[in-house]
Design an enzyme around this catalytic site. Structure first.
Site, PDB file in Angstrom:
ATOM      1  N   GLU A   1      -1.726   5.540   4.669  1.00 59.00           N
ATOM      2  CA  GLU A   1      -0.851   4.347   4.629  1.00 59.00           C
ATOM      3  C   GLU A   1       0.317   4.513   5.615  1.00 59.00           C
ATOM      4  O   GLU A   1       1.423   4.019   5.390  1.00 59.00           O
ATOM      5  CB  GLU A   1      -0.301   4.081   3.210  1.00 59.00           C
TER       6      GLU A   1
ATOM      7  N   GLY B   1       0.819  -1.211   0.000  1.00 53.63           N
ATOM      8  CA  GLY B   1       0.000   0.000   0.000  1.00 53.63           C
ATOM      9  C   GLY B   1       0.850   1.257   0.000  1.00 53.63           C
ATOM     10  O   GLY B   1       0.539   2.240  -0.689  1.00 53.63           O
TER      11      GLY B   1
ATOM     12  N   GLN C   1       3.980  27.322  -8.476  1.00 56.24           N
ATOM     13  CA  GLN C   1       4.725  28.595  -8.443  1.00 56.24           C
ATOM     14  C   GLN C   1       5.098  29.044  -9.858  1.00 56.24           C
ATOM     15  O   GLN C   1       4.995  30.221 -10.187  1.00 56.24           O
ATOM     16  CB  GLN C   1       5.979  28.413  -7.588  1.00 56.24           C
TER      17      GLN C   1
ATOM     18  N   PHE D   1       3.541  28.398 -12.578  1.00 50.54           N
ATOM     19  CA  PHE D   1       2.326  28.850 -13.256  1.00 50.54           C
ATOM     20  C   PHE D   1       1.874  30.226 -12.766  1.00 50.54           C
ATOM     21  O   PHE D   1       1.008  30.845 -13.377  1.00 50.54           O
ATOM     22  CB  PHE D   1       1.189  27.845 -13.025  1.00 50.54           C
TER      23      PHE D   1
END
Length: 381
Positions: A364, A242, A337, A339
């Site tokens: 998990e 997992g 950042q 963008f």
């Protein structure tokens, strides 16, 4: 020439199949699923046709019996489109694997055909309102009454809660903290089983999360997985895989955001040139790519160790999960950042990945618990 650190041809074929499915069926719709809190059951069930409902279920039980590296490749590929959907499929696989690995022939015959095909979806229920990291402190009881157990208690943060058909549940059948825990399979429509309201979450909006509540719910003893008292052992055995899968989901989401950032910075002009031409942008992209590749290399190594049953597999899984989930979030944060203001808008996918990946360093096993596992293992005699 493929060297020691290359994927095999079979692994590449599995990866490409998952990538194609994701590009066609998940990536174009994931933004809408998030926005509308839509649970894409139809698309999830379609992955069953590829064998993704039973990635490490044995071939005798109808599964595709792959190793943990192959599973990680599938999760990573699907998370490129939607980490939520990918993580949900990982949880279903964990439940199916537990029944296949530890269940009786009767239990496998009754449940696995529908889980393998994804005709039915499965949840895994360990966490409770007062037992998170300390999983062995669970209080949900299963009292023996004839040929049934009577279940009472509440499970918290259950993915698919209220929607999924089958619940693999850890319950207390004895006083001992760990050896008093058993595992039972519970059907959704069992009298006495109910569900809390869907949780309102920061991310993971494309899959429902709710409490699962047991009030004198009668479950046949024949639905117990393995022997009484073995449940905690099964839960711990499932965690390595997992953790690898959730780390892989972070890698896939982060790779998507890195790719989006590269394309965006090439297109976006400021001060008379593309922002990709600024050294600062190039340095940021270089660090993002380096961090991602380092995390990926450790995760693939840990996956190989888990498949091989290496003695240090649990330490490596914990290290890989810690690094992949922290690095994934760092990469997405840097992409946002790059963008600028547009990264904060829902018109672009970055903010969705920023929200979706944040929970990966909690579930998990929190990343603090991962450090504890690694530290203890390093210091043991």
């Amino acid at each position: 020439m493929t060297g020691q650190f290359q994927l095999t041809e079979d692994q590449r074929a599995i990866q490409e199949m998952a990538q194609r499915f994701t590009a066609d069926n998940i990536t174009p719709q994931a933004g809408e699923w998030d926005e509308k809190h839509h649970f894409p059951v139809d698309v999830i069930k379609q992955t069953g046709e590829l064998g993704f409902g039973a990635i490490y279920v044995s071939e005798e039980s109808g599964g595709i019996a792959l190793g943990r590296l192959e599973a990680a490749l599938i999760m990573e590929a699907m998370a490129y489109g939607c980490p939520t959907t990918s993580a949900f499929i990982s949880i279903h696989n964990m439940a199916a694997w537990m029944i296949d690995t530890y269940g009786s022939e009767d239990l496998k015959n009754r449940y696995l055909p529908d889980l393998v095909s994804m005709e039915k979806l499965a949840s895994y229920a360990l966490t409770e309102p007062s037992s998170g990291s300390d999983a062995a402190a669970l209080k949900t009881t299963a009292k023996l009454d004839g040929d049934h157990y009577v279940l009472n208690g509440t499970k918290q943060f259950i993915s698919g809660g209220g929607v999924n058909d089958v619940y693999v549940v850890m319950v207390r059948t004895g006083e001992h903290k760990t050896r008093g825990i058993s595992c039972v399979v519970v059907d959704k429509d069992t009298p006495g089983v109910s569900f809390g309201a869907p949780e309102k979450k920061l991310g993971w909006n494309a899959s429902p999360t709710a409490q699962v509540i047991f009030e004198d719910a009668r479950v046949p003893v024949a639905n117990r997985v393995g022997e009484e008292g073995d449940g905690f052992k099964f839960a711990m055995a499932g965690l390595d895989g997992g953790r690898l899968n959730i780390g892989a989901c972070s890698l896939g989401g982060a790779q998507r955001c890195l790719d989006e950032a590269i394309a965006y910075t090439k297109d976006r002009n400021q001060f008379g040139q593309s922002i990709a031409d600024f050294q600062n942008t190039q340095f940021m992209l270089a660090d993002m790519a380096t961090e991602l590749e380092a995390a990926r290399a450790l995760l693939y190594l840990a996956a190989a160790k888990v498949t091989d049953g290496a003695p240090d597999k649990t330490r490596f899984s914990a290290m890989a999960k810690r690094l992949a989930t922290d690095s994934g979030s760092n990469v997405v944060n840097s992409a946002l950042q790059l963008f600028g203001g547009y990264g904060y808008l829902k018109d672009y996918p970055i903010e969705r990945f920023w929200r979706d990946l944040r929970v990966h360093s909690i579930l998990e096993g929190t990343n603090q618990v991962m450090r504890m596992i690694v530290g203890r293992d390093l210091l043991k005699d």
